[in-house]
Design a protein around this motif. Sequence first.
Motif, PDB file in Angstrom:
ATOM      1  N   GLU A 186       0.834  -1.211   0.000  1.00  0.00           N
ATOM      2  CA  GLU A 186       0.000   0.000   0.000  1.00  0.00           C
ATOM      3  C   GLU A 186       0.866   1.258   0.000  1.00  0.00           C
ATOM      4  O   GLU A 186       0.539   2.246  -0.676  1.00  0.00           O
ATOM      5  CB  GLU A 186      -0.937  -0.009   1.208  1.00  0.00           C
ATOM      6  CG  GLU A 186      -1.986   1.079   1.140  1.00  0.00           C
ATOM      7  CD  GLU A 186      -3.093   0.939   2.173  1.00  0.00           C
ATOM      8  OE1 GLU A 186      -3.872   1.898   2.304  1.00  0.00           O
ATOM      9  OE2 GLU A 186      -3.164  -0.106   2.849  1.00  0.00           O
TER      10      GLU A 186
ATOM     11  N   LEU B 258       2.218  11.296   3.917  1.00  0.00           N
ATOM     12  CA  LEU B 258       1.358  10.298   4.572  1.00  0.00           C
ATOM     13  C   LEU B 258       1.526  10.358   6.085  1.00  0.00           C
ATOM     14  O   LEU B 258       0.550  10.301   6.838  1.00  0.00           O
ATOM     15  CB  LEU B 258       1.694   8.892   4.074  1.00  0.00           C
ATOM     16  CG  LEU B 258       1.296   8.512   2.650  1.00  0.00           C
ATOM     17  CD1 LEU B 258       1.876   7.157   2.276  1.00  0.00           C
ATOM     18  CD2 LEU B 258      -0.224   8.487   2.493  1.00  0.00           C
TER      19      LEU B 258
ATOM     20  N   ARG C 101       6.009  11.338  -0.818  1.00  0.00           N
ATOM     21  CA  ARG C 101       4.692  10.762  -0.529  1.00  0.00           C
ATOM     22  C   ARG C 101       4.654  10.176   0.887  1.00  0.00           C
ATOM     23  O   ARG C 101       3.682  10.379   1.616  1.00  0.00           O
ATOM     24  CB  ARG C 101       4.345   9.700  -1.574  1.00  0.00           C
ATOM     25  CG  ARG C 101       2.993   9.018  -1.359  1.00  0.00           C
ATOM     26  CD  ARG C 101       1.802   9.972  -1.294  1.00  0.00           C
ATOM     27  NE  ARG C 101       1.537  10.668  -2.517  1.00  0.00           N
ATOM     28  CZ  ARG C 101       0.412  10.568  -3.237  1.00  0.00           C
ATOM     29  NH1 ARG C 101      -0.564   9.789  -2.821  1.00  0.00           N
ATOM     30  NH2 ARG C 101       0.267  11.261  -4.350  1.00  0.00           N
TER      31      ARG C 101
ATOM     32  N   GLU D 122       1.414   6.776  -7.074  1.00  0.00           N
ATOM     33  CA  GLU D 122       0.563   7.941  -7.346  1.00  0.00           C
ATOM     34  C   GLU D 122       1.405   9.216  -7.437  1.00  0.00           C
ATOM     35  O   GLU D 122       1.166  10.068  -8.291  1.00  0.00           O
ATOM     36  CB  GLU D 122      -0.512   8.084  -6.257  1.00  0.00           C
ATOM     37  CG  GLU D 122      -1.617   7.055  -6.331  1.00  0.00           C
ATOM     38  CD  GLU D 122      -2.360   7.087  -7.650  1.00  0.00           C
ATOM     39  OE1 GLU D 122      -2.821   8.177  -8.044  1.00  0.00           O
ATOM     40  OE2 GLU D 122      -2.473   6.035  -8.305  1.00  0.00           O
TER      41      GLU D 122
ATOM     42  N   GLU E 122       0.912   4.228  -2.958  1.00  0.00           N
ATOM     43  CA  GLU E 122       0.888   5.674  -2.748  1.00  0.00           C
ATOM     44  C   GLU E 122       2.058   6.341  -3.468  1.00  0.00           C
ATOM     45  O   GLU E 122       1.907   7.402  -4.090  1.00  0.00           O
ATOM     46  CB  GLU E 122       0.952   5.982  -1.251  1.00  0.00           C
ATOM     47  CG  GLU E 122      -0.296   5.617  -0.475  1.00  0.00           C
ATOM     48  CD  GLU E 122      -1.403   6.644  -0.651  1.00  0.00           C
ATOM     49  OE1 GLU E 122      -1.109   7.748  -1.142  1.00  0.00           O
ATOM     50  OE2 GLU E 122      -2.558   6.341  -0.299  1.00  0.00           O
TER      51      GLU E 122
END
Length: 287
Positions: A52, A241, A237, A59, A56
């Motif tokens: 996961e 997060l 990222r 992306e 991210e």
Amino acid sequence: ERNNQTSNQISAIAASPTLKKIRDSGVIKIGYRQIAPISYDVSGKAAGLAVEVCSEAIEEIKNFLDMRAIKVEHYQITSLQRIPFLQEGQIDLECGLTTNTAERRNTMAFSIPYFITGTKMLVQKANAAKFSSVNDLAGLPVATVKSTTAVKTIDTLNKQRLLNIKNIQYENYESAIESVIKGQTKAMILDEIILEDLKNKSSNPAALTTTGDFVSVEPLAVMMRKEKPLTDLVNKRLYNLMQSGKFEAMYQKWFKRPVAPDAINYNIDISPALREVIRFPNDIVGN
């Protein structure tokens, strides 16, 4: 070539063969390993916290390259394959169960850690009282897996403490853990999170237990080729997060709730070391 690419994009792509390859092919290749709930296969699809995290990061890469879609290909790999596969371009990011160490940083780059565990001992439950410390393994056969940090950990312990532990290296996790079940070795040394998952999957989980204090600290991170624009995007990222609180929600999903396919709740709290990383995200580790 896209006309709307900025000079920053163009220079970053020029400095990163990986970003250029992703832009030109429209594909990114992710390597992952089979240890729940960090990275594992669920009904033919890659899942887990590390997977996961990498989704991210993809992306972030997609946004930077101004691409509407990137095809993601997942490849299940072994501990022996991870560095050669990155070096040869068979995968672009390694997402799962790799410790950021000084030795590996000679050839590879790492993200901000997404999990911090430690090396422990897996022993027969009947022997747990005998092996409360790694010092209790002096002179005994101990199972490790080739190309894992545990191999070097035992070598270091033997030099520093003169333990003369017999380091029996196995090709894979399954054969190593079976050696403990059968009594061929007295313990298996590896990251605690891996040991817990292997125990659950072993031929006799009830006969095994993890024991002892952490022998070493293991910060797990995304491993990449040494290309500054790429590592910056992945870390950007992860930083966001962690600062936004989304990472903690991701962690709770994988470690504090039942996860597929067997509805096991690993019930592992965020460690104090990882809590500090979340407060002040950075990719500098002490290993």
